[in-house]
Motif scaffolding. Structure first.
Motif, PDB file in Angstrom:
ATOM      1  N   GLU A   1      41.342  28.610  36.631  1.00 15.37           N
ATOM      2  CA  GLU A   1      40.202  28.143  37.410  1.00 15.37           C
ATOM      3  C   GLU A   1      39.013  27.957  36.465  1.00 15.37           C
ATOM      4  N   GLY A   2      38.128  27.050  36.829  1.00 20.96           N
ATOM      5  CA  GLY A   2      36.980  26.800  35.977  1.00 20.96           C
ATOM      6  C   GLY A   2      37.349  25.880  34.825  1.00 20.96           C
ATOM      7  N   GLU A   3      36.580  25.945  33.755  1.00 21.39           N
ATOM      8  CA  GLU A   3      36.795  25.087  32.584  1.00 21.39           C
ATOM      9  C   GLU A   3      37.685  25.796  31.572  1.00 21.39           C
ATOM     10  N   VAL A   4      38.830  25.225  31.288  1.00 21.50           N
ATOM     11  CA  VAL A   4      39.759  25.837  30.333  1.00 21.50           C
ATOM     12  C   VAL A   4      39.239  25.629  28.915  1.00 21.50           C
ATOM     13  N   ILE A   5      38.954  26.742  28.230  1.00 19.58           N
ATOM     14  CA  ILE A   5      38.465  26.688  26.859  1.00 19.58           C
ATOM     15  C   ILE A   5      39.624  26.686  25.871  1.00 19.58           C
ATOM     16  N   ARG A   6      40.632  27.504  26.156  1.00 26.08           N
ATOM     17  CA  ARG A   6      41.773  27.607  25.254  1.00 26.08           C
ATOM     18  C   ARG A   6      42.952  28.219  26.000  1.00 26.08           C
ATOM     19  N   ILE A   7      44.161  27.832  25.610  1.00 25.20           N
ATOM     20  CA  ILE A   7      45.385  28.424  26.150  1.00 25.20           C
ATOM     21  C   ILE A   7      46.163  29.022  24.992  1.00 25.20           C
ATOM     22  N   GLU A   8      46.613  30.247  25.174  1.00 27.31           N
ATOM     23  CA  GLU A   8      47.403  30.878  24.123  1.00 27.31           C
ATOM     24  C   GLU A   8      48.386  31.872  24.725  1.00 27.31           C
ATOM     25  N   PRO A   9      49.419  32.245  23.968  1.00 31.59           N
ATOM     26  CA  PRO A   9      50.464  33.105  24.522  1.00 31.59           C
ATOM     27  C   PRO A   9      50.039  34.565  24.648  1.00 31.59           C
ATOM     28  N   LEU A  10      50.592  35.213  25.664  1.00 28.32           N
ATOM     29  CA  LEU A  10      50.494  36.660  25.806  1.00 28.32           C
ATOM     30  C   LEU A  10      51.706  37.240  25.094  1.00 28.32           C
ATOM     31  N   VAL A  11      51.483  38.176  24.176  1.00 29.87           N
ATOM     32  CA  VAL A  11      52.573  38.669  23.340  1.00 29.87           C
ATOM     33  C   VAL A  11      52.682  40.187  23.425  1.00 29.87           C
TER      34      VAL A  11
ATOM     35  N   ASP B   1      35.186  26.753  44.150  1.00 23.33           N
ATOM     36  CA  ASP B   1      35.272  27.953  43.318  1.00 23.33           C
ATOM     37  C   ASP B   1      35.385  29.220  44.146  1.00 23.33           C
ATOM     38  N   SER B   2      34.667  29.273  45.249  1.00 24.48           N
ATOM     39  CA  SER B   2      34.635  30.495  46.064  1.00 24.48           C
ATOM     40  C   SER B   2      35.685  30.513  47.150  1.00 24.48           C
ATOM     41  N   GLY B   3      36.166  29.329  47.552  1.00 26.22           N
ATOM     42  CA  GLY B   3      37.134  29.263  48.646  1.00 26.22           C
ATOM     43  C   GLY B   3      36.539  29.611  49.984  1.00 26.22           C
ATOM     44  N   SER B   4      35.200  29.546  50.074  1.00 31.27           N
ATOM     45  CA  SER B   4      34.530  29.961  51.305  1.00 31.27           C
ATOM     46  C   SER B   4      33.210  29.227  51.471  1.00 31.27           C
ATOM     47  N   MET B   5      32.982  28.675  52.658  1.00 29.69           N
ATOM     48  CA  MET B   5      31.700  28.050  52.962  1.00 29.69           C
ATOM     49  C   MET B   5      30.584  29.086  52.955  1.00 29.69           C
ATOM     50  N   THR B   6      30.887  30.286  53.444  1.00 30.99           N
ATOM     51  CA  THR B   6      29.871  31.336  53.540  1.00 30.99           C
ATOM     52  C   THR B   6      29.416  31.798  52.169  1.00 30.99           C
ATOM     53  N   VAL B   7      30.376  32.064  51.281  1.00 35.64           N
ATOM     54  CA  VAL B   7      30.031  32.499  49.923  1.00 35.64           C
ATOM     55  C   VAL B   7      29.257  31.403  49.199  1.00 35.64           C
ATOM     56  N   ALA B   8      29.696  30.164  49.332  1.00 35.11           N
ATOM     57  CA  ALA B   8      29.008  29.049  48.685  1.00 35.11           C
ATOM     58  C   ALA B   8      27.576  28.924  49.201  1.00 35.11           C
ATOM     59  N   ALA B   9      27.391  29.130  50.489  1.00 36.71           N
ATOM     60  CA  ALA B   9      26.050  29.051  51.078  1.00 36.71           C
ATOM     61  C   ALA B   9      25.132  30.106  50.468  1.00 36.71           C
ATOM     62  N   ASN B  10      25.653  31.323  50.274  1.00 32.20           N
ATOM     63  CA  ASN B  10      24.845  32.388  49.672  1.00 32.20           C
ATOM     64  C   ASN B  10      24.475  32.048  48.239  1.00 32.20           C
ATOM     65  N   LEU B  11      25.435  31.499  47.496  1.00 32.01           N
ATOM     66  CA  LEU B  11      25.177  31.159  46.095  1.00 32.01           C
ATOM     67  C   LEU B  11      24.151  30.037  45.962  1.00 32.01           C
ATOM     68  N   LEU B  12      24.187  29.096  46.902  1.00 31.10           N
ATOM     69  CA  LEU B  12      23.317  27.927  46.836  1.00 31.10           C
ATOM     70  C   LEU B  12      22.020  28.113  47.617  1.00 31.10           C
ATOM     71  N   HIS B  13      21.869  29.287  48.267  1.00 28.11           N
ATOM     72  CA  HIS B  13      20.682  29.572  49.086  1.00 28.11           C
ATOM     73  C   HIS B  13      20.529  28.527  50.202  1.00 28.11           C
ATOM     74  N   MET B  14      21.643  28.261  50.848  1.00 26.06           N
ATOM     75  CA  MET B  14      21.688  27.319  51.961  1.00 26.06           C
ATOM     76  C   MET B  14      22.335  27.996  53.161  1.00 26.06           C
ATOM     77  N   THR B  15      22.231  27.366  54.306  1.00 28.03           N
ATOM     78  CA  THR B  15      22.946  27.869  55.472  1.00 28.03           C
ATOM     79  C   THR B  15      24.391  27.392  55.415  1.00 28.03           C
ATOM     80  N   GLN B  16      25.267  28.111  56.110  1.00 28.97           N
ATOM     81  CA  GLN B  16      26.671  27.697  56.126  1.00 28.97           C
ATOM     82  C   GLN B  16      26.814  26.320  56.751  1.00 28.97           C
TER      83      GLN B  16
END
Length: 296
Positions: A155-165, A18-33
């Motif tokens: 990205e993430g869980e797709v809830i719904r897809i609809e057109p942009l008009v 989700d973050s595309g980064s080991m560093t960001v993920a570490a901060n979110l999970l309260h872990m070391t990189q």
């Protein structure tokens, strides 16, 4: 021989994806990189495949990683739902919910149902553009969020897809003017680069009539016939009209996905709120086409 997956490893994998980064993920999970990197390697060893590849300065999912991500999300969601159901604990505390400006009203039924079912949870609504909310989830500033993406890059869980008009005011001829008068909610709106890119591809000149974080102010300029705008089909007010792009000489716009973004570590209250969101928003918008006037 039966083998079991380690949910801690999978949760770490999803955080990195989700973050595309080991560093960001570490901060979110309260872990070391280093610990995050080690857990990803352990999961790759268990699955006997490479889950990430490094391109430039960002980690990207491999083909096998992309295939695994969807199932990993399902597994974590089921795990969290089982815990919530079996422990049956009374939810309390605070919950920070992110939502784009145009989805506040569609989200209202989910907020009402959740508030009635869990009166001891204090909900704080964070309204911003989708790019800002996506970053807020990654940085832990919100506990969950709805985010709008071009459907092909969801990205993430797709809830719904609809057109942009394309949208105009009743009786307005603003769509015929050149340069095309545009009213957009915010310069950081997820729709803006798509709309401007589509106009550029067709060589259609445009000018900005109004930009604001206030969606009602944007709607007012469209109602007054001063400009056109672009919204998800289900969010177009009944007193405005959608434009058939081909007949109006405007470029077709892509579909957008309304996605639910949760951090790798999900609060019980966030998991329960997400369930309410799925129940109220996951179905296709009903009645939208019949109530909206369209120019064919």
């Amino acid at each position: 021989m039966t083998r079991n997956l380690d949910l801690d490893l999978i949760r770490t994998f999803v955080a990195v994806a989700d973050s595309g980064s080991m560093t960001v993920a570490a901060n979110l999970l309260h872990m070391t990189q280093g610990a995050v990197s080690q857990q990803v390697r352990r999961l790759e060893d268990v699955l006997d495949c490479l889950l990430f590849v490094r391109r430039a300065r960002k980690l990207e999912l491999s083909n096998q990683g992309e295939q695994f991500l969807a199932k990993a999300r399902q597994l974590l969601r089921l795990n969290d739902e089982i815990w919530a159901d079996m422990t049956a604990q009374h939810l309390h505390g605070s919950l920070r919910v992110g939502v784009p400006y145009d989805l506040v009203t569609p989200l209202a039924p989910a907020m009402k149902a959740f508030a009635e079912a869990h009166p001891h949870v204090e909900i704080s609504l964070v309204c911003a553009t989708s790019p800002e909310l996506n970053e807020a989830v990654n940085n832990g500033r919100v506990d969950l969020s709805l985010v709008e993406y071009v459907a092909s890059g969801a990205e993430g869980e797709v809830i719904r897809i609809e057109p942009l008009v394309w949208v105009k005011g009743r009786g307005s001829d603003a769509w015929q003017k050149r340069p095309l008068p545009l009213s957009m909610v915010d310069e950081r709106c997820a729709f803006r680069p798509v709309v401007l890119g589509a106009l550029a591809d067709e060589g259609i000149a445009w000018r900005t009539v109004f930009e604001s974080g206030n969606i009602e102010a944007t709607a007012a300029t469209v109602r007054a016939g001063l400009a056109v705008t672009a919204w998800l089909e289900s969010t177009v007010p009944a007193d405005l009209e959608t434009l058939g792009a081909k007949a109006a000489g405007l470029p077709a716009l892509p579909s957008f996905a309304i996605c639910l973004r949760l951090p790798a570590t999900v609060l019980p209250a966030a998991q329960e709120f997400a369930r309410h969101v799925r129940e109220t928003l996951s179905g296709k918008a009903t009645g939208t086409r019949s109530r909206l006037a369209k120019i064919a």
